[in-house]
Write a protein that holds these residues in place. Structure first.
Motif, PDB file in Angstrom:
ATOM      1  N   VAL A   7      34.517  35.097  27.398  1.00 48.22           N
ATOM      2  CA  VAL A   7      33.996  36.451  27.565  1.00 48.22           C
ATOM      3  C   VAL A   7      32.597  36.410  28.188  1.00 48.22           C
ATOM      4  N   GLU A   8      31.784  35.458  27.759  1.00 43.46           N
ATOM      5  CA  GLU A   8      30.447  35.315  28.334  1.00 43.46           C
ATOM      6  C   GLU A   8      30.536  34.978  29.823  1.00 43.46           C
ATOM      7  N   THR A   9      31.454  34.082  30.180  1.00 39.44           N
ATOM      8  CA  THR A   9      31.629  33.732  31.583  1.00 39.44           C
ATOM      9  C   THR A   9      32.121  34.931  32.384  1.00 39.44           C
ATOM     10  N   THR A  10      32.994  35.732  31.785  1.00 37.77           N
ATOM     11  CA  THR A  10      33.449  36.954  32.441  1.00 37.77           C
ATOM     12  C   THR A  10      32.278  37.887  32.718  1.00 37.77           C
ATOM     13  N   GLY A  76      44.217  39.534  28.287  1.00 39.03           N
ATOM     14  CA  GLY A  76      43.599  40.335  29.335  1.00 39.03           C
ATOM     15  C   GLY A  76      42.591  39.577  30.170  1.00 39.03           C
ATOM     16  N   SER A  77      42.258  40.161  31.317  1.00 39.01           N
ATOM     17  CA  SER A  77      41.232  39.596  32.188  1.00 39.01           C
ATOM     18  C   SER A  77      40.615  40.722  33.006  1.00 39.01           C
ATOM     19  N   LEU A  78      39.372  40.497  33.413  1.00 35.57           N
ATOM     20  CA  LEU A  78      38.689  41.399  34.330  1.00 35.57           C
ATOM     21  C   LEU A  78      38.510  40.680  35.656  1.00 35.57           C
ATOM     22  N   ARG A 106      39.036  45.591  37.903  1.00 36.71           N
ATOM     23  CA  ARG A 106      40.328  45.917  37.304  1.00 36.71           C
ATOM     24  C   ARG A 106      40.520  45.151  36.000  1.00 36.71           C
ATOM     25  N   LEU A 107      40.971  45.875  34.995  1.00 38.65           N
ATOM     26  CA  LEU A 107      41.346  45.264  33.724  1.00 38.65           C
ATOM     27  C   LEU A 107      42.857  45.050  33.731  1.00 38.65           C
ATOM     28  N   GLY A 231      41.250  36.323  38.593  1.00 38.15           N
ATOM     29  CA  GLY A 231      40.108  37.036  38.055  1.00 38.15           C
ATOM     30  C   GLY A 231      39.694  36.573  36.681  1.00 38.15           C
ATOM     31  N   LYS A 232      39.998  35.341  36.313  1.00 36.26           N
ATOM     32  CA  LYS A 232      39.582  34.839  35.011  1.00 36.26           C
ATOM     33  C   LYS A 232      39.315  33.343  35.103  1.00 36.26           C
ATOM     34  N   PRO A 233      38.336  32.865  34.337  1.00 39.98           N
ATOM     35  CA  PRO A 233      37.987  31.450  34.427  1.00 39.98           C
ATOM     36  C   PRO A 233      38.962  30.544  33.709  1.00 39.98           C
TER      37      PRO A 233
END
Length: 275
Positions: A7-10, A76-78, A106-107, A231-233
């Motif tokens: 979440v922090e990386t996002t 989920g991802s942003l 986008r979520l 869109g996610k690490p």
């Protein structure tokens, strides 16, 4: 489920695209999430983003009018992408960004366990929100001290792993990182919290910080460009000492890693290195 480092990386990934940007418009494509998505979130339209930060496992997108609260749920991802990018089936929430670059946030959440909530500025500080008003300190900030953990563990009959995963004690210490921090500290996860020495608890606080900070750092080095296909690490490529290694040799003593279940979660430890 994305843990604190993910979440922090996002947050760090989306911040350069959102900070000081105006939200031109929002699109709610699916309202049936963990909690129903309400029209109140549309208050963010036309607002300039003043901050993007994390509290526990929530992403906070702040403006003068209020704060958009996002949670990634189980899957989920942003992502930030050009508006021409084809929408995916589970892109449930879209924020269109100003600036003439045609970008969108986008979520994407196939299982719909995520959340899109609004906290109006007139309702007070974000920390007064019911999701946050009883949370413990952030593990990487100064408020999380050995004294906090020592006080929380005193006399407790529950396992030390349950204590450090309790969000009322400290937020965001998920299963992977709890197992890894306990291994580094030489503490068996099943040990009653009240029987762990103050010296060990002090060491544990340091290792919780170290494990999370290293995961964030390694995630940052793998995140070349946040505008990507998924869109996610993803989970980080750090060397895990115990998590997910049942039956494999301990990196320190070669003893087989054991697995037990604590609070319905698989828990991994070395029976020789942790007591």
């Amino acid at each position: 489920m994305p843990e604190l480092p993910e979440v922090e990386t996002t947050c760090r990934g989306i911040e350069p695209y959102l900070l000081d940007c105006t939200i031109d418009s929002l699109e709610l494509r699916e309202r049936r999430m963990r909690w129903p998505v309400e029209d109140s979130v549309l208050a963010l339209e036309g607002q300039k983003i003043t901050a993007v930060r994390r509290r526990a496992k929530y992403v906070l997108v702040e403006s003068e009018r209020g704060t958009l609260i996002l949670h990634l749920g189980m899957s989920g991802s942003l992502r930030i992408c050009p508006k021409e990018t084809e929408l995916r089936k589970h892109d449930h929430f879209i924020a269109r960004l100003s600036g003439g670059n045609g970008m969108e946030m986008r979520l994407h959440d196939p299982r719909r366990f995520g959340a899109v909530l609004w906290h109006a500025a007139e309702d007070g500080d974000i920390h007064s929100h019911p999701l946050f008003n009883r949370l413990g300190p952030e593990p990487l900030e100064g408020d999380f001290t050995p004294a906090v953990l020592i006080d929380a563990a005193r006399g407790r009959q529950t396992s030390i792993k349950q204590v450090i995963m309790n969000n009322h004690v400290v937020v965001g210490v998920g299963n992977i990182y709890a197992c890894e921090a306990l291994f580094r500290s030489g503490i068996r996860p099943t040990k009653k919290a009240g029987r762990v020495s103050q010296a060990k608890l002090t060491t544990l606080v340091g290792h919780i910080r170290d494990v999370l900070a290293e995961a964030i750092q390694q995630g940052g080095t793998t995140l070349r460009d946040f505008v990507n296909e998924e869109g996610k690490p993803g989970y980080f490529k750090q060397q895990l000492n115990v998590y997910g290694r049942e039956g494999e040799p301990c990196h320190q003593c070669q003893s087989p890693i054991k697995r037990v279940v604590i609070s319905n979660r698989s828990t991994f430890y070395c029976p020789k290195c942790q007591s």
